[in-house]
Write an enzyme that holds these catalytic residues in place. Structure first.
Site, short mmCIF file in Angstrom:
data_model
loop_
_atom_site.label_atom_id
_atom_site.label_comp_id
_atom_site.label_asym_id
_atom_site.label_seq_id
_atom_site.Cartn_x
_atom_site.Cartn_y
_atom_site.Cartn_z
N ASN A 312 0.81 -1.22 0.00
CA ASN A 312 0.00 0.00 0.00
C ASN A 312 0.84 1.27 0.00
OD1 ASN A 312 -2.46 1.77 0.85
ND2 ASN A 312 -0.96 2.04 2.50
N TYR A 375 4.24 8.81 -11.43
CA TYR A 375 3.26 8.06 -10.62
C TYR A 375 2.49 7.06 -11.48
CZ TYR A 375 -0.65 7.54 -7.28
OH TYR A 375 -1.61 7.06 -6.41
N LYS A 379 2.12 3.02 -11.28
CA LYS A 379 0.82 2.39 -10.98
C LYS A 379 0.39 1.45 -12.10
CE LYS A 379 0.32 4.11 -6.89
NZ LYS A 379 0.42 3.22 -5.73
P1 NAI Z 1 -1.03 8.40 2.47
O1 NAI Z 1 0.01 9.34 1.98
O2 NAI Z 1 -2.12 8.89 3.36
O3 NAI Z 1 -0.31 7.15 3.20
C1 NAI Z 1 0.78 6.46 2.61
C2 NAI Z 1 1.63 5.85 3.71
O4 NAI Z 1 2.75 5.20 3.08
C3 NAI Z 1 2.18 6.89 4.69
O5 NAI Z 1 1.92 6.49 6.03
C4 NAI Z 1 3.68 6.90 4.38
O6 NAI Z 1 4.48 7.18 5.52
C5 NAI Z 1 3.90 5.48 3.86
N1 NAI Z 1 5.12 5.39 3.05
C6 NAI Z 1 5.48 6.20 2.02
N2 NAI Z 1 6.70 5.86 1.59
C7 NAI Z 1 7.12 4.82 2.35
C8 NAI Z 1 8.32 4.05 2.40
N3 NAI Z 1 9.33 4.29 1.57
N4 NAI Z 1 8.41 3.06 3.31
C9 NAI Z 1 7.40 2.81 4.18
N5 NAI Z 1 6.25 3.53 4.19
C10 NAI Z 1 6.11 4.52 3.29
O7 NAI Z 1 -1.63 7.70 1.15
P2 NAI Z 1 -3.08 7.09 0.85
O8 NAI Z 1 -3.91 8.12 0.26
O9 NAI Z 1 -3.57 6.33 2.03
O10 NAI Z 1 -2.70 6.05 -0.32
C11 NAI Z 1 -2.32 4.70 -0.11
C12 NAI Z 1 -2.04 4.03 -1.45
O11 NAI Z 1 -3.18 4.16 -2.30
C13 NAI Z 1 -0.87 4.64 -2.22
O12 NAI Z 1 -0.16 3.62 -2.88
C14 NAI Z 1 -1.56 5.56 -3.23
O13 NAI Z 1 -0.77 5.76 -4.36
C15 NAI Z 1 -2.82 4.75 -3.53
N6 NAI Z 1 -3.92 5.59 -4.05
C16 NAI Z 1 -4.54 6.55 -3.27
C17 NAI Z 1 -5.58 7.33 -3.78
C18 NAI Z 1 -6.32 8.38 -2.96
O14 NAI Z 1 -7.23 9.00 -3.51
N7 NAI Z 1 -5.98 8.60 -1.70
C19 NAI Z 1 -6.02 7.17 -5.17
C20 NAI Z 1 -5.30 6.15 -5.89
C21 NAI Z 1 -4.30 5.39 -5.34
#
Ligand code: NAI
Length: 469
Positions: A312, A375, A379
């Site tokens: 994730n 990105y 993806k």
């Molecule tokens: P977010 O930014 O709220 O949470 C992402 C988490 O990943 C954070 O806690 C961050 O510390 C952690 N993270 C980032 N890089 C890391 C690393 N190198 N090692 C360990 N942890 C790491 O993101 P969100 O919105 O919860 O998104 C989660 C996933 O869903 C992502 O892959 C994002 O691309 C995908 N996504 C989200 C969408 C949205 O509308 N929020 C839409 C489409 C995809």
């Protein structure tokens, strides 16, 4: 930032006033979401109108899925299988003439017999009459054979037509919070429908609409537990401190899994707090760090093994390619794709049979997006990666799939400029954004034993977003 229009729609007085004033504001339907854990009688107190052909090989598995999940089945008179199954399992089914009207929770159509364009005429008869009787928040589910290159051209036409039909129905009924989805059931997948039927008709899927998913055979060692389906499973979730990852860890734990929560070392103490709440373990690790795979393999082995791997963690660094610093390109490629490829290579040999790997893609990876070349490349890349692993791990009963969220209300999207945020929410069949829980429910479904027939697929959780539709 909360969605003002959804809040307004949830307030009866506000709805009445807007109606009286005659203001041209289309209020999105507040969605009915799952409130508790999975149950055996998941679809209790719902009434499904079922259509199909009497000779269909899906009639029996479909009848079992609908009757055993507690729903009332109103079936076309020739589908006596449904009454027989209801008698055998103590459920409720009743034959009705096709033109009799009833209030409905949804319509389920077994369209596996569709093999020539003339067969499509029945769609008009069924949906013209019965779709208006489906209640707000209801469901439309069509099951059909996927068109194959070996089918006659007319057969391919008729089958492919179903996809355009279902996606359009989704757009017509989305304003009432009704979803419409299509299951392409390969002949090998007839025995794999119960899990998907239960899930797509249930409250966990209220933000999933206009989707087509293929069901194959897979390794079915049922019967499956439909309540607490993840008991004795160990799940690892990366990026679990917040947003979608935190919601996913919660839902996996709710359904019985032991959870290992991974997030960056630099983060606040949200990870430890959540791990404590869920009785899981917090692992502070940057997934791009050298040796991350072997460290996580050790953690999994200490937890007793690994069944469910959720990739994730993800980052964005948005800029058009001409203006993008090389470091931003490198970071996004490293976190969102290269680290996931390395971790999967390191952890998949350690996984138990019947395991599940689920990676977060995005609708940007399907449609492309301005300012997101880095990105979107990653993806789309993980979609290819999961498709590859689906074949590599098939023999061990392990599935590999992607979830592609659309607009989800998280910290990330709260920072988006208002106009873009409003477009992200409204330009979809359901006219609103999703919640992290919507994505978490879909991930948990794919992680469950009953989803064994779904492999190498991308399930969009996007409310029928027009982007990349
Ligand atoms: P977010 O930014 O709220 O949470 C992402 C988490 O990943 C954070 O806690 C961050 O510390 C952690 N993270 C980032 N890089 C890391 C690393 N190198 N090692 C360990 N942890 C790491 O993101 P969100 O919105 O919860 O998104 C989660 C996933 O869903 C992502 O892959 C994002 O691309 C995908 N996504 C989200 C969408 C949205 O509308 N929020 C839409 C489409 C995809």
């Amino acid at each position: 930032m909360a969605d003002f229009l959804v809040q307004l729609a949830g307030n009866d007085n506000a709805r009445r006033i807007l109606k009286r004033l005659g203001l041209p504001i289309a209020l999105p339907q507040p969605l009915e979401r799952r409130t508790g854990s999975w149950k055996n009688d998941e679809l209790h107190a719902r009434t499904w109108r079922v259509f199909g052909s009497a000779g269909s090989s899906l009639a029996m598995p479909l009848a079992k899925a609908l009757v055993r999940s507690g729903g009332e089945v109103l079936h076309a008179t020739e589908l006596s299988t449904f009454t027989d199954v209801a008698e055998a399992f103590g459920g409720r089914a009743e034959a009705l003439p096709d033109d009799e009207r009833r209030d409905l929770s949804g319509i389920v159509l077994d369209a596996t017999h569709v093999s020539e364009p003339d067969h499509l005429d029945a769609l008009y008869d069924i949906f013209h009459l019965h779709l208006p009787m489906v209640a707000r928040g209801g469901r439309v589910l069509v099951l059909a054979r996927p068109p194959s290159s070996t089918d006659a051209p007319g057969c391919q036409a008729a089958r492919q037509a179903l996809e355009g039909f279902v996606r359009s129905v989704a757009k017509e009924v989305g304003g009432k919070g009704i979803t419409a989805n299509l299951l392409w059931v390969t002949p090998a997948g007839d025995g794999a429908i119960e899990g998907p039927v239960r899930w797509f008709l249930g409250d966990g899927a209220s933000f999933v609409t206009a989707q087509a998913i293929t069901l194959g055979g897979g390794d079915a060692s049922g019967p499956f537990p439909w309540s607490s389906p993840l008991t004795h499973k160990v799940a690892l979730v990366t990026g679990a401190a917040r947003g979608i990852g935190a919601a996913t860890a919660r839902v996996l734990a709710r359904e019985g899994a032991t959870v290992l929560l991974v997030d960056r070392p630099s983060d606040d103490d949200a990870l430890e707090t959540l791990a404590e709440e869920l009785g899981g373990r917090a692992v502070r690790l940057d997934i791009t760090a050298e040796g991350a795979g072997s460290l996580l393999a050790r953690e999994a082995s200490q937890a007793g093994g690994l069944d469910i791997l959720i990739h994730n963690a993800g980052v964005t660094r948005d800029r058009t390619i001409g203006r993008m610093p090389e470091a931003d390109w490198n970071l996004v490629l490293e976190v969102n794709l290269k680290a996931i490829e390395r971790l999967t290579r390191a952890l998949s040999p350690e996984m138990r049979e019947q395991g599940r790997i689920i990676t977060l893609a995005s609708i940007a990876g399907i449609a492309g997006n301005r300012g997101q070349t880095n990105y979107a490349a990653t993806k789309a890349g993980v979609i290819g990666l999961m498709r590859g692993y689906a074949e590599v791990l098939r023999d061990r009963g392990i599935t590999a799939n992607c979830i592609a969220p659309g607009f989800i209300e998280t910290d990330m999207t709260a920072k988006v400029p208002t106009v873009i945020r409003e477009a992200g929410r409204r330009l979809s069949a359901l006219g609103q954004g999703g919640l992290p829980e919507d994505v978490a429910e879909a991930i948990t479904f794919l992680a469950s034993p009953g989803a064994f027939g779904i492999n190498g697929q991308v399930l969009r959780v996007c409310g029928g977003n027009f982007l990349g539709a």
